[in-house]
Every structure is written in C-alpha cells, then in structure tokens.
Design an enzyme around this catalytic site. Structure first.
Site, PDB file in Angstrom:
ATOM      1  N   PHE A  89       0.952  -1.230   0.068  1.00  0.00           N
ATOM      2  CA  PHE A  89       0.166   0.120   0.242  1.00  0.00           C
ATOM      3  C   PHE A  89       0.796   1.419   0.098  1.00  0.00           C
ATOM      4  CE2 PHE A  89      -3.329   2.911   2.598  1.00  0.00           C
ATOM      5  CZ  PHE A  89      -3.975   2.872   1.266  1.00  0.00           C
ATOM      6  N   ASP A 100       1.317  -6.252   7.323  1.00  0.00           N
ATOM      7  CA  ASP A 100       0.186  -5.244   7.366  1.00  0.00           C
ATOM      8  C   ASP A 100      -0.961  -6.175   6.820  1.00  0.00           C
ATOM      9  OD1 ASP A 100      -1.874  -3.510   6.734  1.00  0.00           O
ATOM     10  OD2 ASP A 100      -0.572  -1.961   6.279  1.00  0.00           O
ATOM     11  N   TYR A 121     -11.584  -0.900  10.258  1.00  0.00           N
ATOM     12  CA  TYR A 121     -12.764  -0.460   9.499  1.00  0.00           C
ATOM     13  C   TYR A 121     -12.988  -1.021   8.161  1.00  0.00           C
ATOM     14  CZ  TYR A 121      -8.949   2.556   7.252  1.00  0.00           C
ATOM     15  OH  TYR A 121      -8.051   2.921   6.799  1.00  0.00           O
ATOM     16  N   LYS A 122     -12.108  -1.977   7.814  1.00  0.00           N
ATOM     17  CA  LYS A 122     -12.602  -2.678   6.412  1.00  0.00           C
ATOM     18  C   LYS A 122     -13.365  -3.832   6.924  1.00  0.00           C
ATOM     19  CE  LYS A 122      -8.478  -0.657   4.465  1.00  0.00           C
ATOM     20  NZ  LYS A 122      -7.148  -0.526   4.052  1.00  0.00           N
ATOM     21  N   ARG A 146     -12.193  -2.730  -7.911  1.00  0.00           N
ATOM     22  CA  ARG A 146     -12.401  -3.671  -6.896  1.00  0.00           C
ATOM     23  C   ARG A 146     -13.826  -4.097  -6.459  1.00  0.00           C
ATOM     24  NH1 ARG A 146      -8.327  -2.018  -2.071  1.00  0.00           N
ATOM     25  NH2 ARG A 146     -10.167  -0.416  -1.948  1.00  0.00           N
TER      26      ARG A 146
HETATM   27  C1  PLP Z   1      -6.202   0.518   4.375  1.00  0.00           C
HETATM   28  C2  PLP Z   1      -4.856   0.570   4.647  1.00  0.00           C
HETATM   29  C3  PLP Z   1      -4.319   1.285   5.515  1.00  0.00           C
HETATM   30  C4  PLP Z   1      -4.635   2.453   6.246  1.00  0.00           C
HETATM   31  O1  PLP Z   1      -3.881   3.283   7.019  1.00  0.00           O
HETATM   32  P1  PLP Z   1      -4.528   4.307   7.740  1.00  0.00           P
HETATM   33  O2  PLP Z   1      -3.366   4.994   8.397  1.00  0.00           O
HETATM   34  O3  PLP Z   1      -5.253   3.576   8.693  1.00  0.00           O
HETATM   35  O4  PLP Z   1      -5.390   5.269   7.075  1.00  0.00           O
HETATM   36  C5  PLP Z   1      -2.817   0.955   5.375  1.00  0.00           C
HETATM   37  N1  PLP Z   1      -2.219  -0.047   4.958  1.00  0.00           N
HETATM   38  C6  PLP Z   1      -2.846  -1.111   4.170  1.00  0.00           C
HETATM   39  C7  PLP Z   1      -2.238  -2.088   3.544  1.00  0.00           C
HETATM   40  C8  PLP Z   1      -4.261  -0.714   4.041  1.00  0.00           C
HETATM   41  O5  PLP Z   1      -4.941  -1.532   3.227  1.00  0.00           O
END
Ligand code: PLP
Length: 417
Positions: free
Chosen positions: A127, A204, A229-230, A378
């Site tokens: 990410f 992660d 939150y996912k 997606r």
């Molecule tokens: C959604 C997501 C995040 C979100 O990061 P925040 O700092 O909580 O906004 C981070 N890493 C990955 C791989 C994600 O999918």
C-alpha cells in the site's frame, strides 16, 4: 461448491447460507444498494451504533471524566477481543492510532533493534502509505529500501522476497493481502525466510483481518499492524491495531514517547520509562467513541467465526470470477486477482482500460465498488452482509453499464493506454 449459474441459484445459495442471519445484525438503510466496498469501509453493525449512543449518553454525558477509570482499559480489551482472529495471545494486541502511525512505530522499533543492519525489504504491491512510511523510516536512519517486484495479478512469490534477503536486512515489511489484487503473500514462508537471515518481520493485515484466517503465533511472526474499519466493520476512522509478539515487547522501544506508553503515566515523572508489555506501543488519549465501534465490529466477525467467514468469502469471490468469465471478459475485462482462491483474499479485482469511468457509472447505477489506479475495479463482498444475489446483480449491472457504453460520455473518463 460450484458458483451459481442463474439468479435463482444465487437465491438458493443465500437460502442455504449458514451466515445469512448475520446480515440482520447490520444497519442497512437501503436494501437495494449493491455494496461491494466493505474492504474500504465495512457497514455498521447495529451493536456499534447502539453502543456509541449508550457510551455517549451514560459514560460521556453522565460519567464525564470519571469514566476514564474504565475507558483506560479499552484499547487493551479491544486488542484481546481481536487477538484470536489474528492467531495472537491475550496481551499481544492493542487498538491505537492509525495503521500508518502503528507501522511507523513498529518499523522504527524493529530497525533500532537490529543495529548494524542497513536495509529494509518490502514489495511494490504494498500500500502506498506503507511504502511512504518505510521510506521515511529508512531515510531517518540512513538505510536502503529493497523493493521486491510483484506480479500485478498474482502477487509476490516467497522466492522473490527471499532473493533480496541477506544479513544486512534488519526488517521485512509486507502486506498479507495486496490492496489492489487481493493476492496473498505466504505469511508463514516469508516469516521463516526472514528469520533464517536474522531479520524481523512486520505484516500489514489491513486487507486480510476479518476475512482471511491468520495465525501470527503459528508463523512465529514478530510484528503486525492493520485497520479495523474494513472487513472488521469498525467504522470510519476507527483505531487501528498493532501486534507485538510477547517475547519481543520488552526488547523493542518505539519512537513516540507518549504518556499512555509510560510505565506509570499518572506519576507525571519528568522522564520517560516505557510501560511493560504491549502498552508501551501506545502514545496518547484513545478515541473512545470510535473504540467502542471498533470493538463491536471485531465482535461481528468473531461471532460468525473466521473459518465460516472465509468459506463464504471464497464462495462469493468464486461467483465473481465466474461472472467475470461469462459476462465481463467478452466486454474487454481481464481478471486482476489470482484465479486460485487459496491465493486470493477477500476481494476480486477486474481490470479494464476504462476502469475509472466504468466505476463512476456503476456507482451512479447503485453498485458501489472502487477504482484503483491505473485500471482496476475492486469488487469486495463482505461475507457477513453481502448476499450471493447481490454479487449476481452487481455483476449483471456492471455488464449492462459497459454494454450500454454510457460511461464513455462520463466526464471522469481517463483511459489507460
Ligand atoms: C487501508 C490500509 C491502510 C490504512 O492506513 P491508515 O493509516 O489507517 O489510514 C494501511 N495499509 C494498508 C495495507 C491498507 O490497506
């Protein structure tokens, strides 16, 4: 189970679905909306909305500052509720901050614990926020970042990561499920390869927690972060989680020395002494109203059982792949996720040179999916509340949107060459 081949078969799959009753536990004001974006923001559990209301009225309005006596334990309590879904033990997980901040804290702590090692390994499927954070941690300590090349659809094979490992690598940090393709990285195999070379591993889990079974303990993983939150349905801005294996907790020191991570926070000492255990990786005042929602979200998954959630998730994504082949491939789509369900997380990416305009047109027609640059859409069914017929109807709507060609007139059109 073979995927449904007709809308009636999709309805029959819903009638036979052992998780069907869980949909009623979510607040769904518009039953006709086809929501396939639970990997960006899960729907709210009714229990989360109720508890936010109750905590606001009873604890905040009535209890006021006195409520901190109980609130103070909630980040740990939420972590302990989440731990079984990650294969972690009580006391190894805490809810705090955002994923990016937790990644920064744990990556910094890891590289500091491997002095003399000069490189961090990640991959190009990670990410972007994770890549930025890791680049920043590396820059601050004068380290190199080695980036494994992934396959855009199939993800990153263990061997490609292993090829970058040597005794100069102090930290390997990867996503378990790729945010774009949903390809799964082999968490146990990569962890073992990194440990062979003396490196720590930081996972992660944002795109796998709550939808893919995870066993950090069995893999011997060192560190992990992720958001709630996912698929965990914890609500917008809900606190993220972090995991530190028990035997590493007292050895690692994170860089943000806040009062909540102090050994005796109410002594108000002039100097910092890190707390024992996982508390030392927290920083400041936790967001209580978001924390109650996160806990209800975690419980929504725990109540169903992660194996049942995964079984339905696989069946739902298999239906998407089947409808892709039947309806969408003839319209110019290609599959952007692994075809093998064992290699795939909770969503399916489909690729098209006009993906952005198609996504905009799909959302306007009541199918909420998301576009990820450059050419992926997606589709993320969330097993606790997405029905097989929803997936059927969403794929049919997508087919109709593309066949009608309306999206070509969209102002958002930005074709990928
Ligand atoms: C959604 C997501 C995040 C979100 O990061 P925040 O700092 O909580 O906004 C981070 N890493 C990955 C791989 C994600 O999918």
């Amino acid at each position: 189970m073979t995927p449904a081949r007709s809308r009636d078969e999709a309805l029959r799959a819903d009638a036979a679905d052992p998780l069907a009753a869980h949909r009623d536990r979510f607040a769904i004001p518009d039953d006709s909306l086809l929501y396939l974006d639970g990997n960006s923001l899960g729907r709210p559990p009714r229990a989360a909305l109720e508890r936010i209301g109750r905590v606001a009225a009873e604890d905040w309005a009535a209890g006021l500052v006195r409520s901190w006596a109980k609130w103070i334990d909630w980040p740990r309590r939420g972590g302990d509720r989440l731990a079984p879904l990650l294969g972690a033990r009580p006391g190894e997980v805490v809810l705090a901050d955002q994923t990016s901040v937790n990644l920064y804290k744990l990556a910094s702590a890891a590289v500091a614990a491997r002095p003399g090692r000069t490189a961090i390994v990640t991959d190009d499927a990670n990410f972007p926020s994770d890549r930025y954070v890791l680049d920043g941690v590396a820059a601050a300590s004068g380290l190199d970042v080695r980036v494994a090349a992934s396959d855009p659809t199939e993800g990153t094979p263990t061997e490609v990561v292993a090829d970058l490992l040597d005794d100069r690598v102090g930290l390997v940090s990867l996503s378990h499920a790729a945010y774009r393709s949903a390809a799964l990285t082999d968490l146990a195999a990569v962890t073992a390869a990194a440990h062979d070379r003396g490196a720590l591993v930081l996972w992660d889990l944002s795109h796998s927690a709550g939808v893919v079974p995870i066993d950090l303990g069995d893999a011997g993983a060192d560190l992990a972060v992720g958001c709630t939150y996912k698929y965990l349905n914890g609500g917008p801005g809900a606190p993220a989680f972090l995991y530190v294996r028990a035997d590493l907790q007292d050895e690692l020191q994170q860089p943000i020395r806040g009062w909540f991570g102090h050994r005796d926070m109410f002594a108000f000492e002039p100097g910092y002494r890190p707390a024992a255990g996982v508390d030392r990786f927290t920083v400041g005042t936790p967001p209580i109203l978001s924390l109650v929602a996160a806990e209800a979200g975690i419980e929504s998954v725990a109540a169903a059982g992660i194996d049942a959630v995964r079984a339905k998730s696989v069946a739902l994504t298999e239906l998407i792949v089947d409808r892709h082949d039947a309806w969408l491939a003839p319209l110019g789509f290609t599959l952007g996720s692994p075809r093998d369900p064992a290699r795939r997380g909770g969503h399916v990416a489909i690729r098209h040179s006009d993906a952005e305009a198609i996504t905009t047109a799909a959302v306007a027609s009541g199918v909420v999916a998301d576009f990820r640059s450059p050419d992926s859409i997606r589709l993320a069914p969330s097993p606790l509340y997405t029905r097989f017929v929803d997936v059927w109807d969403a794929c049919a709507a997508l087919r109709d949107v593309v066949a009608a060609g309306e999206y070509r007139r969209s102002p958002a059109r930005r074709r990928v060459p």
